[in-house]
Design an enzyme around this catalytic site. Structure first.
Site, PDB file in Angstrom:
ATOM      1  N   ASP A   9       0.870  -1.172   0.000  1.00  0.00           N
ATOM      2  CA  ASP A   9       0.000   0.000   0.000  1.00  0.00           C
ATOM      3  C   ASP A   9       0.914   1.231   0.000  1.00  0.00           C
ATOM      4  OD1 ASP A   9      -2.330   1.721   0.631  1.00  0.00           O
ATOM      5  OD2 ASP A   9      -1.355   1.875   2.588  1.00  0.00           O
ATOM      6  N   LEU A  10       0.421   2.359  -0.481  1.00  0.00           N
ATOM      7  CA  LEU A  10       1.272   3.557  -0.526  1.00  0.00           C
ATOM      8  C   LEU A  10       1.036   4.503   0.647  1.00  0.00           C
ATOM      9  CD1 LEU A  10       1.423   4.419  -4.355  1.00  0.00           C
ATOM     10  CD2 LEU A  10       3.149   3.306  -2.934  1.00  0.00           C
ATOM     11  N   ASP A  11      -0.094   5.207   0.650  1.00  0.00           N
ATOM     12  CA  ASP A  11      -0.333   6.244   1.660  1.00  0.00           C
ATOM     13  C   ASP A  11      -0.420   5.649   3.066  1.00  0.00           C
ATOM     14  OD1 ASP A  11      -0.871   8.838   0.044  1.00  0.00           O
ATOM     15  OD2 ASP A  11      -2.036   7.299  -0.984  1.00  0.00           O
ATOM     16  N   THR A  43      -2.414  -0.152  -4.697  1.00  0.00           N
ATOM     17  CA  THR A  43      -2.869   1.110  -4.117  1.00  0.00           C
ATOM     18  C   THR A  43      -4.270   1.517  -4.556  1.00  0.00           C
ATOM     19  OG1 THR A  43      -2.317   3.484  -3.931  1.00  0.00           O
ATOM     20  CG2 THR A  43      -1.736   2.403  -5.990  1.00  0.00           C
ATOM     21  N   GLY A  44      -4.903   2.340  -3.740  1.00  0.00           N
ATOM     22  CA  GLY A  44      -6.168   2.938  -4.141  1.00  0.00           C
ATOM     23  C   GLY A  44      -5.955   4.119  -5.066  1.00  0.00           C
ATOM     24  N   LYS A 195      -8.585  -4.733  -3.062  1.00  0.00           N
ATOM     25  CA  LYS A 195      -7.152  -4.973  -3.301  1.00  0.00           C
ATOM     26  C   LYS A 195      -6.831  -6.469  -3.351  1.00  0.00           C
ATOM     27  CE  LYS A 195      -5.170  -0.695  -1.499  1.00  0.00           C
ATOM     28  NZ  LYS A 195      -4.163  -0.121  -0.586  1.00  0.00           N
ATOM     29  N   ASP A 218      -2.426  -0.097   6.055  1.00  0.00           N
ATOM     30  CA  ASP A 218      -2.731   0.681   7.260  1.00  0.00           C
ATOM     31  C   ASP A 218      -4.194   1.105   7.383  1.00  0.00           C
ATOM     32  OD1 ASP A 218      -2.510   2.637   5.081  1.00  0.00           O
ATOM     33  OD2 ASP A 218      -2.541   4.163   6.652  1.00  0.00           O
ATOM     34  N   ASN A 221      -9.231   0.138   3.315  1.00  0.00           N
ATOM     35  CA  ASN A 221      -9.187  -0.481   1.989  1.00  0.00           C
ATOM     36  C   ASN A 221      -8.099  -1.551   1.860  1.00  0.00           C
ATOM     37  OD1 ASN A 221      -7.047   1.364   1.992  1.00  0.00           O
ATOM     38  ND2 ASN A 221      -7.315   1.917  -0.156  1.00  0.00           N
TER      39      ASN A 221
END
Length: 271
Positions: A9-11, A43-44, A195, A218, A221
């Site tokens: 995941d990114l953010d 990622t979203g 995801k 985190d 999603n």
């Protein structure tokens, strides 16, 4: 050690508090890649605001965007690329009823499409364009294709009511998600998209068994992805419901290179 598929995941996970990838995190992920593991972004975020991170990592693996609706290899024509969409009529219906629903801004997009009802440079999360050309304005003429995702900035006090209304009216065609950033942003994806779908697709493509899939996340999603992974790791700064289903939680948060430190130890990458 067996080859691992590492889903990022990114953010709030791979990125620090400035939405950037730190030098240390980049170095550890490149080390993991050189050790033969598959490092992949799940990622979203739309492709347009994640490709610079992908490029900084210097990886050539597939990337999953829009919470699983798009799977592709950036800068390549990949014959296994996929994109799921939902009817464009939903975007137009939301546009026509935005005041009634409490929607301030709305963007409809796909891998190579971004249309929005207005521009606003006061929001620094990059979800909404700061400048719009005439052919980028969201309307019936410009929206020629079904979108893979809709992002909406909504009135904070009306957010829960809006979610309930969207699920009631469009629930058979879409999934409604809440962005974990500072602004009240809702994300719509095609029905059944999470995801996990993207991660399963990657695992199947690389012939990696579930037990050799590691996922880091985190937020809400990430739940399906963390649950699916053979080893699901949640950031120290992650939400409690996610920590409850995780195999492990990092000892440091995303501002302290928590992912890099954890992965270096887990994969025994330290020199």
């Amino acid at each position: 050690m067996e080859q691992k598929l590492i889903a990022l995941d990114l953010d709030g996970t791979t990125l620090n508090e400035h939405s950037q990838i730190s030098t240390r995190t980049r170095q550890v992920l490149q080390k993991a890649s050189k050790a033969g593991h598959i490092v992949s972004i799940v990622t979203g975020r739309p492709y347009r605001i994640s490709k610079d991170i992908y490029d900084k990592l210097g990886i050539k693996t597939p990337m999953v965007n829009f919470n699983g609706a798009l799977g592709h290899i950036p800068h390549q024509n990949w014959n296994r690329e996929y994109q799921d969409t939902f009817p464009r009529e939903i975007a137009l219906d939301l546009l026509n009823n935005k005041e009634k629903l409490g929607i301030k801004m709305i963007a409809a997009e796909a891998k190579d499409m971004l249309l929005a009802n207005s521009s606003d440079s006061s929001y620094n999360d990059d979800f909404f364009p700061s400048v719009l050309a005439k052919n980028e304005i969201l309307n019936e003429i410009n929206l020629k294709y079904d979108p893979a995702s809709i992002t909406m900035l909504v009135e904070r006090r009306a957010r829960e009511k809006i979610i309930a209304t969207l699920q009631q009216i469009y629930g058979e065609a879409i999934e409604v998600g809440v962005w974990g950033g500072p602004n009240p942003v809702l994300e719509l994806e095609p029905k059944g998209i999470t995801k996990e779908k993207g991660l399963r697709y990657l695992a199947k493509n690389f012939n990696i068994s579930r037990k050799n899939v590691i996922a880091f996340g985190d937020e809400h999603n990430d739940i399906e992805m963390i649950d699916y992974a053979g080893w699901g790791v949640v950031m120290k700064n992650g939400i409690d419901p996610l920590k409850k289903i995780a195999n492990d939680v990092t000892s440091l948060d995303n501002t302290q290179d928590g992912l890099a430190n954890y992965l270096e130890d887990y994969l025994q990458l330290a020199e």
